[in-house]
Design a protein around this motif. Structure first.
Motif, mmCIF file in Angstrom:
data_model
loop_
_atom_site.group_PDB
_atom_site.id
_atom_site.type_symbol
_atom_site.label_atom_id
_atom_site.label_comp_id
_atom_site.label_asym_id
_atom_site.label_seq_id
_atom_site.Cartn_x
_atom_site.Cartn_y
_atom_site.Cartn_z
ATOM 1 N N SER A 150 0.868 -1.188 0.000
ATOM 2 C CA SER A 150 0.000 0.000 0.000
ATOM 3 C C SER A 150 0.890 1.219 0.000
ATOM 4 O O SER A 150 2.015 1.154 0.536
ATOM 5 C CB SER A 150 -0.877 0.024 1.240
ATOM 6 N N ALA A 151 0.395 2.297 -0.551
ATOM 7 C CA ALA A 151 1.242 3.471 -0.803
ATOM 8 C C ALA A 151 2.485 2.934 -1.507
ATOM 9 O O ALA A 151 2.354 2.147 -2.448
ATOM 10 C CB ALA A 151 1.516 4.233 0.479
ATOM 11 N N SER A 152 3.694 3.305 -1.019
ATOM 12 C CA SER A 152 4.880 2.644 -1.586
ATOM 13 C C SER A 152 5.588 1.827 -0.515
ATOM 14 O O SER A 152 6.815 1.768 -0.416
ATOM 15 C CB SER A 152 5.815 3.676 -2.219
ATOM 16 N N LEU A 153 4.769 1.208 0.320
ATOM 17 C CA LEU A 153 5.261 0.322 1.381
ATOM 18 C C LEU A 153 5.185 -1.108 0.855
ATOM 19 O O LEU A 153 4.190 -1.804 1.012
ATOM 20 C CB LEU A 153 4.414 0.516 2.643
ATOM 21 N N PHE A 154 6.265 -1.501 0.186
ATOM 22 C CA PHE A 154 6.311 -2.787 -0.508
ATOM 23 C C PHE A 154 6.912 -3.873 0.387
ATOM 24 O O PHE A 154 7.732 -3.572 1.272
ATOM 25 C CB PHE A 154 7.149 -2.658 -1.791
ATOM 26 N N PRO A 155 6.508 -5.132 0.158
ATOM 27 C CA PRO A 155 7.095 -6.227 0.958
ATOM 28 C C PRO A 155 8.620 -6.215 0.898
ATOM 29 O O PRO A 155 9.198 -5.941 -0.170
ATOM 30 C CB PRO A 155 6.543 -7.491 0.266
ATOM 31 N N GLY A 156 9.244 -6.434 2.039
ATOM 32 C CA GLY A 156 10.699 -6.561 2.062
ATOM 33 C C GLY A 156 11.468 -5.265 1.921
ATOM 34 O O GLY A 156 12.697 -5.281 1.761
ATOM 35 N N THR A 157 10.801 -4.121 2.006
ATOM 36 C CA THR A 157 11.517 -2.843 1.872
ATOM 37 C C THR A 157 11.709 -2.177 3.234
ATOM 38 O O THR A 157 10.958 -2.429 4.177
ATOM 39 C CB THR A 157 10.756 -1.884 0.931
ATOM 40 N N THR A 158 12.714 -1.306 3.289
ATOM 41 C CA THR A 158 13.108 -0.727 4.592
ATOM 42 C C THR A 158 12.019 0.179 5.178
ATOM 43 O O THR A 158 11.867 0.271 6.392
ATOM 44 C CB THR A 158 14.397 0.122 4.437
ATOM 45 N N ALA A 159 11.219 0.791 4.317
ATOM 46 C CA ALA A 159 10.215 1.739 4.839
ATOM 47 C C ALA A 159 9.210 1.061 5.763
ATOM 48 O O ALA A 159 8.587 1.708 6.608
ATOM 49 C CB ALA A 159 9.484 2.413 3.688
ATOM 50 N N LEU A 160 9.072 -0.266 5.633
ATOM 51 C CA LEU A 160 8.080 -0.976 6.468
ATOM 52 C C LEU A 160 8.399 -0.824 7.956
ATOM 53 O O LEU A 160 7.512 -0.882 8.803
ATOM 54 C CB LEU A 160 8.061 -2.470 6.108
ATOM 55 N N ASN A 161 9.687 -0.639 8.257
ATOM 56 C CA ASN A 161 10.106 -0.616 9.669
ATOM 57 C C ASN A 161 10.227 0.791 10.244
ATOM 58 O O ASN A 161 10.613 0.950 11.400
ATOM 59 C CB ASN A 161 11.468 -1.322 9.789
ATOM 60 N N GLU A 162 9.895 1.798 9.428
ATOM 61 C CA GLU A 162 10.078 3.185 9.863
ATOM 62 C C GLU A 162 9.068 3.549 10.956
ATOM 63 O O GLU A 162 7.860 3.423 10.746
ATOM 64 C CB GLU A 162 9.956 4.141 8.687
ATOM 65 N N LYS A 163 9.593 4.014 12.090
ATOM 66 C CA LYS A 163 8.685 4.296 13.213
ATOM 67 C C LYS A 163 8.658 5.780 13.590
ATOM 68 O O LYS A 163 7.800 6.206 14.349
ATOM 69 C CB LYS A 163 9.144 3.495 14.449
ATOM 70 N N SER A 164 9.632 6.554 13.066
ATOM 71 C CA SER A 164 9.653 7.963 13.515
ATOM 72 C C SER A 164 9.510 8.978 12.380
ATOM 73 O O SER A 164 8.918 10.039 12.580
ATOM 74 C CB SER A 164 10.940 8.244 14.295
ATOM 75 N N ARG A 165 10.013 8.644 11.201
ATOM 76 C CA ARG A 165 9.877 9.586 10.077
ATOM 77 C C ARG A 165 8.429 9.659 9.612
ATOM 78 O O ARG A 165 7.647 8.726 9.803
ATOM 79 C CB ARG A 165 10.769 9.142 8.905
ATOM 80 N N LEU A 166 8.087 10.813 8.980
ATOM 81 C CA LEU A 166 6.740 11.005 8.418
ATOM 82 C C LEU A 166 6.702 10.509 6.972
ATOM 83 O O LEU A 166 5.717 9.953 6.504
ATOM 84 C CB LEU A 166 6.352 12.479 8.429
ATOM 85 N N TRP A 171 13.646 2.301 -1.499
ATOM 86 C CA TRP A 171 14.154 1.620 -2.691
ATOM 87 C C TRP A 171 13.314 0.364 -2.931
ATOM 88 O O TRP A 171 13.161 -0.468 -2.036
ATOM 89 C CB TRP A 171 15.627 1.265 -2.539
ATOM 90 N N VAL A 172 12.780 0.244 -4.159
ATOM 91 C CA VAL A 172 11.949 -0.919 -4.492
ATOM 92 C C VAL A 172 12.686 -1.726 -5.560
ATOM 93 O O VAL A 172 12.699 -1.372 -6.744
ATOM 94 C CB VAL A 172 10.557 -0.489 -4.976
ATOM 95 N N GLU A 173 13.317 -2.798 -5.104
ATOM 96 C CA GLU A 173 14.207 -3.595 -5.972
ATOM 97 C C GLU A 173 13.501 -4.043 -7.241
ATOM 98 O O GLU A 173 14.012 -3.947 -8.343
ATOM 99 C CB GLU A 173 14.710 -4.829 -5.186
ATOM 100 N N LYS A 174 12.276 -4.530 -7.107
ATOM 101 C CA LYS A 174 11.604 -5.106 -8.287
ATOM 102 C C LYS A 174 11.330 -4.066 -9.367
ATOM 103 O O LYS A 174 11.161 -4.394 -10.533
ATOM 104 C CB LYS A 174 10.325 -5.836 -7.884
ATOM 105 N N PHE A 175 11.306 -2.803 -8.968
ATOM 106 C CA PHE A 175 11.148 -1.759 -9.995
ATOM 107 C C PHE A 175 12.490 -1.116 -10.319
ATOM 108 O O PHE A 175 12.567 -0.222 -11.158
ATOM 109 C CB PHE A 175 10.185 -0.660 -9.509
ATOM 110 N N ASN A 176 13.511 -1.524 -9.547
ATOM 111 C CA ASN A 176 14.822 -0.877 -9.682
ATOM 112 C C ASN A 176 14.673 0.646 -9.629
ATOM 113 O O ASN A 176 15.219 1.402 -10.446
ATOM 114 C CB ASN A 176 15.472 -1.298 -11.023
#
Ligand code: 6PG
Length: 249
Positions: A150-166, A171-176
């Motif tokens: 959802s949004a650009s929160l893709f499986p296996g990407t670092t943004a999934l773990n972001e707890k403080s940034r807005l 980086w989305v590997e599958k789209f390079n």
């Protein structure tokens, strides 16, 4: 404590957009009556174009001057690029909106991280945030992809773990490619979150999301103090065990 999602299945894409427009207009009326303005983060991709076109056709029935448009995510491309979520929304609806009411992600920035930092600043200023505070959008519109992102929160990407940034660059590997996206803390602080899911190609992922314990990024959308609605059309619901079709209100 996150409330249980409301799942509404309607027969056709047209009814999906009608239902979504009703949600949008109701949320806007409530926010404007209470606080004199309505802040909404738009979903990208292709599904929501039908909603934005329908809203634009409502013309002056919608108090455009009191509505402030943001984006849940953006591709790392200039605003005139065919891939741009901003371009899609501008062509479908935003030409009706006073320019000062539209806050796009400046994804033309060479560095996606800079675009994310700039957008964070935009949010801090608009919502007049104190340090550590998250913005509370009146409504965030989302879609989900065949991988459950959802949004650009893709499986296996670092943004999934972001707890403080807005907002972060992701980086989305599958789209390079880089994307810029709101983070879960912002999404889960919204007053209303509405998913729009349309089309038979989404049936397999929707069954996994709603009927299995398999983990997907979209399952982490759980507004802590907000309403979560899944609006689904019958083709997208076709693999669910018991799709109860509801007529739109
Ligand atoms: C994007 C969107 C993305 C989208 C899903 C579903 O930038 O692509 O924000 O999260 O909502 O990929 O896209 P469709 O509606 O095109 O299926």
């Amino acid at each position: 404590m996150a409330s249980k999602p409301e799942i509404r299945i309607v027969d056709t894409p047209a009814m999906l957009f009608q239902a979504a427009a009703s949600e949008f207009i109701a949320a806007a009326a409530s926010a404007i009556a209470t606080r004199g303005r309505f802040s909404v983060a738009l979903a990208g991709g292709s599904t929501p174009k039908g909603l934005y076109t329908l809203l634009a056709s409502a013309g002056s029935a919608i108090p455009w001057d009191k509505i402030f448009f943001f984006f849940g995510d953006e591709r790392h491309v200039p605003p005139d690029n065919p891939e741009s979520n901003y371009r899609m929304a501008r062509e479908a609806m935003l030409s009706r909106v006073p320019e000062e009411n539209v806050f796009r992600i400046h994804a033309e920035e060479k560095d996606a991280g800079t675009a994310a930092l700039l957008y964070e600043q935009t949010l801090r200023e608009f919502f007049q945030l104190s340090p550590g505070q998250f913005p509370r959008f009146d409504l965030i519109l989302l879609g989900t992809g065949p991988d459950g992102h959802s949004a650009s929160l893709f499986p296996g990407t670092t943004a999934l773990n972001e707890k403080s940034r807005l907002v972060v660059a992701n980086w989305v590997e599958k789209f390079n490619a880089w994307r810029i996206t709101l983070t879960f803390p912002v999404i889960n602080n919204a007053a209303n979150v509405t998913f729009l899911v349309s089309g038979a190609e989404k049936a397999p992922i929707l069954k996994k999301i709603l009927e299995t314990d398999e983990d997907f990024p979209c399952k982490h959308v759980q507004p802590s103090n907000g309403k979560l609605v899944w609006l689904i059309d019958r083709p997208a619901a076709s693999e669910l065990s018991n799709p109860q079709t509801q007529k739109t209100a």
